[in-house]
Design an enzyme around this catalytic site. Structure first.
Site, PDB file in Angstrom:
ATOM      1  CG  HIS A   1      81.691  44.685 -16.166  1.00 11.43           C
ATOM      2  ND1 HIS A   1      80.975  45.788 -15.976  1.00 11.43           N
ATOM      3  CD2 HIS A   1      82.954  45.126 -16.447  1.00 11.43           C
ATOM      4  CE1 HIS A   1      81.795  47.038 -16.415  1.00 11.43           C
ATOM      5  NE2 HIS A   1      82.996  46.422 -16.664  1.00 11.43           N
TER       6      HIS A   1
ATOM      7  CG  ASP B   1      74.505  48.345 -17.125  1.00 10.61           C
ATOM      8  OD1 ASP B   1      74.652  48.206 -15.893  1.00 10.61           O
ATOM      9  OD2 ASP B   1      75.472  48.726 -17.817  1.00 10.61           O
TER      10      ASP B   1
END
Length: 428
Positions: free
Chosen positions: A181, A307
């Site tokens: 991330h 996600d």
């Protein structure tokens, strides 16, 4: 237990649709062909697929199941039921739960819950650092021996280059993947949506594109220096696409994913200050969206991942200023992408299926993603003909925080099969 799937449609090697049948026995694909009536005579169950598209079970390398610690948002059971409804048979769960699975004991506790409650296959990530903090590193070798899938601090970027460098050195030695991330917190400045034109119209603080891309630039050089396989989560900006493209051309071992919501929406689609449109990374500009599509088509971006990030209704019922980041996606991904890209001749059906099956399996070395004889019978069937509205009351997830509710789509899931067992049947 044996299962005969009749009247299915598959994508052949030429990328064309053709009629087919499949015979499954004891959880394995035993035969694929145009007429399996000989094998079908010994089937315990016969399913008429009514022409539905048959694909390998979809693979999602980026989901949040929220358990342990946040079961009010989602559980392993409801999250995997949502995945099954979306046609996913293998999903990879992020480690930003409480407690984080940063030791063997904590990892095994999550794995035991997965064994008990999951209806699809779940591979569990371990954190890069203990407690998802800046440092120290987790023990990759020990966690891998306990069954960790790969390593990520998803939800927060690794803030120091030294920590990421040492993590990549270990990953290269252990032949595992660092999944990132990418977010430089020093560049956030309290932003809640993309720093562009729409945030100014809504009087909301923006998130700079360079918040993401600058950390990717750092990390690809660290990947080059260490030889580690570096995978970028949820790419959202044109600058990020450019950096990844250049890194691949230079032979650096970097791969990347993009989400359905970043492919489908931009900041201009945000109608008001609504937390349903608050996700991290945020919805970007139209030019960013175009770069993401181009990146998929030219191979810069390797796969699509949802996600899936569930939150409670109360958390998402209000302004972006107070709400958490995140949008659900497991149940809507295939149908939205099929309707808005395949039906509009932007992607081929074969490309879409590849980005959701073959590519993630290849990148992460999974024994899934194809329909070969002798392989585990993880399969999905999709109704490509019937148009339906996405309805919140039909979601299997505990959460409904998606801006796509009410959209009309084709390609909803007809059936999902894991190890030869039917785990979801739709009402197509």
């Amino acid at each position: 237990m044996s299962l005969w799937l009749k009247n299915t449609t598959i994508i052949n090697q030429q990328g064309q649709l053709e009629a087919s049948e499949v015979f499954l026995n004891k959880g394995i694909i035993e035969a694929v062909g145009s007429d399996l009536s000989f094998q079908g005579k010994r089937a315990n169950q016969i399913i008429d697929a009514q022409g539905a598209l048959l694909t390998p079970g979809l693979i999602d390398v980026h989901v949040h199941l929220r358990e342990p610690g946040f079961s009010e948002k989602e559980t392993i059971k409801t999250g995997t039921m949502a995945a099954a409804r979306g046609g996913f048979t293998t999903i990879c769960a992020m480690p930003n739960v409480k407690p984080e699975p940063d030791t063997v004991e904590k990892l095994r506790a999550v794995q035991e819950k997965i064994r008990t409650d999951a209806v699809v296959k779940v591979l569990q990530y371990a954190p890069i650092t203990k407690g998802l903090s800046t440092e120290p590193l987790t023990d990759q070798k020990v966690l891998l021996s306990a069954g960790a899938f790969a390593f990520t601090n998803d939800g927060v970027g690794v803030q120091t280059a030294g920590t990421m460098y040492l993590a990549m050195k270990e990953a290269a030695k252990n032949k595992t993947v660092i999944v990132a991330h990418t977010e430089d917190e020093s560049l956030l400045f309290g932003g809640v949506m993309h720093e562009g034109t729409r945030n100014k119209e809504l009087d909301l603080p923006g998130i700079l594109s360079v918040t993401e891309s600058s950390q990717i630039a750092r990390d690809v050089l660290l990947s080059e220096a260490t030889g580690a396989h570096y995978h970028v989560c949820h790419v959202s900006t044109k600058e990020s696409v450019r950096i990844i493209r250049d890194a691949k051309r230079a032979g650096i071992p970097v791969t990347a994913e993009v989400t359905p919501h970043h492919l489908l929406l931009t900041e201009q689609d945000i109608p008001k200050d609504s937390a349903l449109y608050k996700m991290n990374p945020p919805l970007r500009s139209p030019s960013d969206r175009e770069a993401l599509i181009e990146g998929l088509l030219d191979g810069t971006i390797d796969m699509i991942a949802t996600d899936h990030a569930p939150h409670t209704i109360e958390e998402k019922n209000g302004s972006m200023m107070q709400a958490p980041f995140g949008v659900t996606g497991s149940e809507t991904a295939f149908s939205l992408l099929y309707t808005h890209f395949v039906e509009k001749n932007i992607f081929t059906l074969a490309q879409l299926v590849e980005w959701l099956t073959i590519r993630p399996a290849k990148v992460f070395g999974l024994s899934a993603g194809t329909m070969e004889i002798g392989q585990k019978a993880d399969l999905a069937l999709f109704d490509l003909q019937t148009e339906k509205e996405l309805l919140a009351e039909e979601y299997q997830s505990k959460a409904i925080n998606t801006p796509f509710t009410g959209w009309k789509v084709k390609g909803q899931t007809f059936m999902t099969i894991v190890d030869g067992k039917i785990v979801y049947t739709g009402n197509c």
